[in-house]
Design an enzyme around this catalytic site. Structure first.
Site, short mmCIF file in Angstrom:
data_model
loop_
_atom_site.label_atom_id
_atom_site.label_comp_id
_atom_site.label_asym_id
_atom_site.label_seq_id
_atom_site.Cartn_x
_atom_site.Cartn_y
_atom_site.Cartn_z
N ALA A 1 38.61 31.72 33.88
CA ALA A 1 38.41 30.37 34.32
C ALA A 1 37.05 29.85 33.39
CB ALA A 1 38.14 30.05 35.58
N ARG B 1 45.82 24.77 30.18
CA ARG B 1 46.27 25.45 31.23
C ARG B 1 45.93 24.83 32.45
NH1 ARG B 1 44.72 31.79 31.52
NH2 ARG B 1 46.40 31.82 33.00
N ASP C 1 39.79 30.70 40.28
CA ASP C 1 39.70 29.47 39.24
C ASP C 1 39.82 28.32 39.67
OD1 ASP C 1 41.74 32.35 38.34
OD2 ASP C 1 41.65 30.94 36.54
N LYS D 1 43.93 34.87 40.49
CA LYS D 1 45.00 35.58 40.03
C LYS D 1 46.10 36.04 41.04
CE LYS D 1 45.86 36.07 36.46
NZ LYS D 1 46.79 34.95 35.86
O1 MRU Z 1 45.39 34.24 33.88
P1 MRU Z 1 43.80 34.56 33.63
O2 MRU Z 1 43.86 35.96 33.10
O3 MRU Z 1 43.05 33.39 32.94
O4 MRU Z 1 43.44 34.37 35.06
C1 MRU Z 1 42.05 35.01 35.47
C2 MRU Z 1 41.63 35.10 36.93
O5 MRU Z 1 42.60 34.68 37.75
C3 MRU Z 1 40.39 35.40 37.27
O6 MRU Z 1 40.18 36.19 38.22
C4 MRU Z 1 39.45 34.07 37.32
O7 MRU Z 1 39.63 33.28 36.38
C5 MRU Z 1 38.14 34.34 37.43
S1 MRU Z 1 37.37 35.00 35.94
C6 MRU Z 1 35.66 35.20 36.12
#
Ligand code: MRU
Length: 348
Positions: free
Chosen positions: A54, A95, A239, A250
């Site tokens: 994120a 996204r 996120d 995630k």
């Molecule tokens: O699909 P991604 O790899 O962008 O998802 C990332 C996550 O879900 C992380 O846990 C979240 O962004 C926190 S990152 C500091």
């Protein structure tokens, strides 16, 4: 703590004229970079997961707007904002779930509107500030989160929330880094995070670079690991966190929170203020990104599932606030989050 010793990896780098991204699709076996010279290239890199996490996608989008600005002539910031509107929309659509993307672009636009003829320079200053503030927030959250962990503990993390996902140090992984440095965290487990394998390909690689021993588990082994007594905390990033403390993160995070509660373990979410969305009431209103079924149906371009099989691939889920023991932000910690406690720390 000696931050540099525990934090060597960088995913996003502004070269002065282009955005250099470490290609996270190829890690850990190949360390190659994608050089983006336009906002369209940055939007594509965000959508295709060259850059992910994120905070990192928010930072990349901010630099994407700096690149878009190189193609536009305008006599004032306000005029430039009009001419850059479609670039902003395009970056924003790359996204849907991580709110940091929209947050960073809103911040860039506000800086633009207030700028005069030096609007291009102002955009660069703002993108640099977003990046620098993220690193500082992560280091501060590392200290706040680590303080909650009793010495000698074991932790389980999910996805990749480290330097690869941020300006550096990481959110949940920042707390783990600080916890290891302080002797509070003695055992680190990382779930592989199917289907894209952010845990298996990125987190354990990143920790290896920094000399932090970690043990990989299959996602399906998490509840069993909890039952063995080897972990006391589950620590994840986010996120988007809504006004009532619900957390989108995630896919798989929700089931970890349920299993943690069942086993009497603590569940910590670590995220900067840029991930807090006080304009969305609850997690039910968050758009959950769905990605190609191909991520589930094969690996590395090789199909592993019988032809004709369908798959559903939502890549985030929502953990209800009631399953969370602490949300750690750079402004402070919200324990047992609910709407009132969230508002107390985020009144604006
Ligand atoms: O699909 P991604 O790899 O962008 O998802 C990332 C996550 O879900 C992380 O846990 C979240 O962004 C926190 S990152 C500091």
């Amino acid at each position: 703590m000696d931050y540099d010793r525990y934090d060597r990896v960088r995913a996003v780098r502004w070269t002065g004229e282009a955005l250099d991204l470490l290609d996270q699709r190829l890690l850990p076996h190949r360390q190659e970079h994608v050089l983006c010279r336009s906002s369209q290239a940055v939007a594509a890199a965000i959508h295709d997961l060259v850059v992910r996490g994120a905070p990192a996608i928010g930072i990349a989008a901010a630099w994407g707007l700096v690149l878009a600005a190189q193609q536009v002539e305008a006599g004032s910031g306000a005029q430039a904002a009009e001419r850059l509107a479609s670039a902003i929309d395009h970056l924003n659509a790359a996204r849907p779930t991580a709110v940091n993307l929209a947050w960073a672009l809103r911040r860039m636009r506000a800086r633009l509107i207030g700028a005069g003829t030096d609007w291009r320079a102002q955009l660069q200053i703002e993108a640099s500030a977003i990046e620098a503030e993220d690193l500082a927030a992560n280091r501060h959250m590392g200290q706040l989160g680590a303080a909650l962990i009793a010495p000698g503990s074991g932790v389980l993390t999910h996805c990749n929330t480290g330097s690869l996902a941020t300006a550096g140090f990481g959110t949940a992984l920042g707390v783990i880094r600080a916890g290891v440095a302080e002797g509070r965290v003695q055992r680190v487990f990382a779930g592989e995070t199917r289907p894209w394998l952010q845990g298996a390909r990125l987190t354990v690689w990143e920790l290896l670079q920094d000399g932090i021993p970690a043990t990989l588990i299959a996602d399906a082994a998490a509840a069993h690991l909890m039952a063995t007594g080897q972990v006391q905390w589950v620590i994840v990033g986010a996120d988007r966190i809504t006004a009532n403390g619900d957390v989108a993160n995630k896919i798989g995070t929700y089931q970890l929170a349920i299993a943690a509660r069942h086993h009497g373990l603590k569940f910590m979410v670590v995220a900067p203020a840029s991930t807090i969305d006080m304009h969305t009431a609850t997690g039910a209103a968050i758009e959950i990104e769905e990605r190609s079924a191909d991520e589930l149906l094969g690996y590395g371009g090789v199909r592993t599932v019988a032809e004709g099989v369908k798959a559903w691939n939502p890549v985030f889920d929502v953990t209800p606030a009631g399953l969370i023991d602490a949300i750690v932000t750079e402004r402070g910690v919200v324990e047992r989050p609910d709407a009132q406690r969230m508002r107390a720390l985020f009144p604006d």
